[in-house]
Enzyme design. Structure first.
Site, PDB file in Angstrom:
ATOM      1  N   MET A  27       0.844  -1.205   0.000  1.00 21.61           N
ATOM      2  CA  MET A  27       0.000   0.000   0.000  1.00 21.61           C
ATOM      3  C   MET A  27       0.870   1.243   0.000  1.00 21.61           C
ATOM      4  O   MET A  27       1.648   1.473   0.945  1.00 21.61           O
ATOM      5  CB  MET A  27      -0.937  -0.007   1.223  1.00 21.61           C
ATOM      6  CG  MET A  27      -2.078  -1.024   1.094  1.00 21.61           C
ATOM      7  SD  MET A  27      -3.224  -0.948   2.469  1.00 21.61           S
ATOM      8  CE  MET A  27      -2.309  -1.806   3.737  1.00 21.61           C
ATOM      9  N   GLN A  80       7.827  -4.234  -4.741  1.00 25.57           N
ATOM     10  CA  GLN A  80       6.996  -4.056  -5.938  1.00 25.57           C
ATOM     11  C   GLN A  80       7.494  -2.881  -6.770  1.00 25.57           C
ATOM     12  O   GLN A  80       7.746  -1.803  -6.237  1.00 25.57           O
ATOM     13  CB  GLN A  80       5.538  -3.811  -5.543  1.00 25.57           C
ATOM     14  CG  GLN A  80       4.619  -3.779  -6.762  1.00 25.57           C
ATOM     15  CD  GLN A  80       3.191  -3.389  -6.415  1.00 25.57           C
ATOM     16  OE1 GLN A  80       2.927  -2.245  -6.059  1.00 25.57           O
ATOM     17  NE2 GLN A  80       2.273  -4.330  -6.518  1.00 25.57           N
ATOM     18  N   CYS A 110      -2.419  -0.532 -10.604  1.00 32.35           N
ATOM     19  CA  CYS A 110      -2.656   0.786 -10.015  1.00 32.35           C
ATOM     20  C   CYS A 110      -3.581   1.617 -10.913  1.00 32.35           C
ATOM     21  O   CYS A 110      -3.299   1.822 -12.092  1.00 32.35           O
ATOM     22  CB  CYS A 110      -1.337   1.522  -9.786  1.00 32.35           C
ATOM     23  SG  CYS A 110      -1.609   3.152  -9.077  1.00 32.35           S
ATOM     24  N   ASP A 212     -11.084  -6.984   0.174  1.00 33.61           N
ATOM     25  CA  ASP A 212     -12.154  -7.116   1.169  1.00 33.61           C
ATOM     26  C   ASP A 212     -11.964  -8.283   2.138  1.00 33.61           C
ATOM     27  O   ASP A 212     -12.941  -8.796   2.692  1.00 33.61           O
ATOM     28  CB  ASP A 212     -13.528  -7.239   0.481  1.00 33.61           C
ATOM     29  CG  ASP A 212     -13.763  -6.135  -0.543  1.00 33.61           C
ATOM     30  OD1 ASP A 212     -13.210  -5.037  -0.350  1.00 33.61           O
ATOM     31  OD2 ASP A 212     -14.491  -6.368  -1.525  1.00 33.61           O
ATOM     32  N   GLY A 234      -5.173  -5.863   3.134  1.00 32.79           N
ATOM     33  CA  GLY A 234      -4.699  -4.493   2.974  1.00 32.79           C
ATOM     34  C   GLY A 234      -5.302  -3.578   4.012  1.00 32.79           C
ATOM     35  O   GLY A 234      -4.814  -3.474   5.143  1.00 32.79           O
TER      36      GLY A 234
HETATM   37  C1  FMN Z   1      -3.794   3.321   0.508  1.00 34.73           C
HETATM   38  C2  FMN Z   1      -3.623   2.203  -0.466  1.00 34.73           C
HETATM   39  C3  FMN Z   1      -2.483   2.128  -1.223  1.00 34.73           C
HETATM   40  C4  FMN Z   1      -2.295   1.066  -2.131  1.00 34.73           C
HETATM   41  N1  FMN Z   1      -1.123   0.977  -2.821  1.00 34.73           N
HETATM   42  C5  FMN Z   1      -0.888  -0.118  -3.597  1.00 34.73           C
HETATM   43  C6  FMN Z   1       0.378  -0.317  -4.208  1.00 34.73           C
HETATM   44  O1  FMN Z   1       1.329   0.475  -4.043  1.00 34.73           O
HETATM   45  N2  FMN Z   1       0.535  -1.416  -4.990  1.00 34.73           N
HETATM   46  C7  FMN Z   1      -0.478  -2.323  -5.189  1.00 34.73           C
HETATM   47  O2  FMN Z   1      -0.279  -3.297  -5.916  1.00 34.73           O
HETATM   48  N3  FMN Z   1      -1.661  -2.165  -4.607  1.00 34.73           N
HETATM   49  C8  FMN Z   1      -1.897  -1.109  -3.810  1.00 34.73           C
HETATM   50  N4  FMN Z   1      -3.098  -0.984  -3.157  1.00 34.73           N
HETATM   51  C9  FMN Z   1      -4.118  -2.049  -3.318  1.00 34.73           C
HETATM   52  C10 FMN Z   1      -3.995  -3.100  -2.193  1.00 34.73           C
HETATM   53  O3  FMN Z   1      -2.768  -3.782  -2.273  1.00 34.73           O
HETATM   54  C11 FMN Z   1      -5.162  -4.113  -2.251  1.00 34.73           C
HETATM   55  O4  FMN Z   1      -5.093  -4.867  -3.435  1.00 34.73           O
HETATM   56  C12 FMN Z   1      -6.521  -3.421  -2.159  1.00 34.73           C
HETATM   57  O5  FMN Z   1      -6.525  -2.438  -1.144  1.00 34.73           O
HETATM   58  C13 FMN Z   1      -7.650  -4.430  -1.868  1.00 34.73           C
HETATM   59  O6  FMN Z   1      -7.425  -5.104  -0.671  1.00 34.73           O
HETATM   60  P1  FMN Z   1      -8.132  -4.709   0.749  1.00 34.73           P
HETATM   61  O7  FMN Z   1      -9.619  -4.733   0.508  1.00 34.73           O
HETATM   62  O8  FMN Z   1      -7.658  -5.785   1.681  1.00 34.73           O
HETATM   63  O9  FMN Z   1      -7.665  -3.347   1.104  1.00 34.73           O
HETATM   64  C14 FMN Z   1      -3.302   0.078  -2.281  1.00 34.73           C
HETATM   65  C15 FMN Z   1      -4.463   0.183  -1.512  1.00 34.73           C
HETATM   66  C16 FMN Z   1      -4.649   1.208  -0.611  1.00 34.73           C
HETATM   67  C17 FMN Z   1      -5.896   1.254   0.209  1.00 34.73           C
END
Ligand code: FMN
Length: 354
Positions: A27, A80, A110, A212, A234
């Site tokens: 993230m 990454q 992204c 999620d 995440g």
């Molecule tokens: C603040 C934030 C920053 C993120 N930055 C990245 C990132 O740098 N690279 C990436 O592949 N995904 C990024 N994501 C996506 C997360 O890795 C993840 O796939 C997404 O939040 C869904 O999962 P969750 O519902 O558990 O949050 C980011 C998500 C959030 C909320």
């Protein structure tokens, strides 16, 4: 379909053994080293850096190189990278490998315009030929496993990831992560893990399910319905590392105020060491709400912390509110290894933050 007896069962990405079935998500603006180390301590089997610009690596941008600091207690670690040019991505991957990462992960998901307009991130979901060439170039540049993290596609309802995934495996990807929302969706609606199940059936490498996963029940349901090798967590782990332990073991974990304060203070101190006071001070503000929420502290307390001028003042205030935190903190702060920085010839200031 294989259903695990325990999420503490190890699995493999290429030759890298991953000790548990829970992966901490990359993230941006969150996944600093302190976050990753904490994630490992609470049971994540694999942690990942935030996305690092391959152009930044190529130009030896000081702040970018700071993202390549690896600590001995965060392995296995994926770093990454994002970019759209096969040669530059391969070069960045070599640097990432030299920095000590166990896995090179690539961001093909992204949705942010600043990234997609350069042809990188989610844009690659709709440019299979370029995505293939990047994966091939990166996989042949390094000896560690190369993995790719995708969204479902750019447009709502897109199924691009199902065409692309198998091609990326052909090009050398050793595992795939799928966050089955479209780029257009950003974070609205739900992750449609029926696509994750389809992807699993199409490839013979491990698939990590992202999106999620916030509870043990959700993790079990997604693993059972998809056949994914692991779940990625995440937002559910922001200011809440206890969620990782709960998902892993299925036992509800209710940290005491003292534990929450100690964990936050430890996180503050580690982050200040990593980023320096000035950057850390701004970076940390969002974490105060994340840690202190969940009914752990009264709301005005968060407002008070956000307004304090220095992180040291925040620490003092937290210790006053939860004096018992000091003893827990002492335990946390023994045995913290120094960060390693393996790349030679880099500007000394990237050790920034002391
Ligand atoms: C603040 C934030 C920053 C993120 N930055 C990245 C990132 O740098 N690279 C990436 O592949 N995904 C990024 N994501 C996506 C997360 O890795 C993840 O796939 C997404 O939040 C869904 O999962 P969750 O519902 O558990 O949050 C980011 C998500 C959030 C909320």
């Amino acid at each position: 379909m294989h259903v695990f007896s325990s999420l503490r069962e190890s699995w493999w990405i290429g030759e890298v053994e991953v000790p548990t079935r829970v992966v901490l998500a990359p993230m941006a603006g969150v996944s600093v080293q302190a976050f990753r180390r904490q994630g490992r301590r609470f049971g994540a089997g694999l942690v990942c850096s935030e996305m690092v610009s391959c152009a930044g690596i190529e130009h030896r941008n000081e702040r970018t190189l700071g993202y390549l600091r690896v600590s001995s207690d965060e392995h296995p670690l994926a770093i990454q990278i994002f970019g759209s040019e096969p040669r530059a991505m391969a070069e960045a991957a070599r640097m990432v490998e030299a920095a000590g990462a166990d896995i090179v992960d690539m961001n093909f998901g992204c949705p942010v315009r600043k990234v997609t307009k350069t042809g990188a991130g989610a844009n690659l979901l709709e440019d299979a030929s370029l995505a293939y060439r990047i994966t091939e170039a990166v996989a042949s540049a390094v000896s560690v496993p190369v993995t790719v993290k995708m969204r479902r596609g750019v447009e709502d309802g897109s199924r691009s990831c199902l065409d692309l995934g198998p091609r990326l495996v052909e090009a050398g990807a050793a595992a795939l992560t799928l966050h089955p929302r479209s780029a257009k969706q950003m974070y609205t609606g739900w992750a449609d893990h029926s696509l994750t199940a389809e992807l699993v059936s199409l490839v013979d490498v491990p698939v990590i399910a992202s999106g999620d996963i916030t509870s043990r029940a959700k993790a079990e349901a997604v693993l059972a319905a998809t056949g994914a090798a692991a779940v990625m967590v995440g937002r559910g782990a922001q200011g809440n590392p206890w969620a990782l332990a709960e998902i892993l073991d299925g036992e509800p974990v209710q940290p005491s105020r003292e534990e929450v304060a100690a964990e936050l203070i430890h996180f503050i101190r580690e982050t200040v060491r990593e980023l320096g006071e000035q950057r850390a001070n701004g970076f940390l503000k969002k974490f105060y709400g994340w840690y202190l929420g969940h009914g752990r502290f009264p709301k005005p307390f968060k407002q008070e912390l956000v307004q304090l001028r220095t992180t040291e003042e925040v620490v003092t205030r937290l210790l006053a509110a939860a004096p018992g935190a000091a003893e827990i903190l002492e335990r946390l702060e023994t045995d913290v290894p120094e960060s390693e920085f393996l790349l030679e010839g880099m500007p000394i200031s990237i050790y920034g933050g002391g």
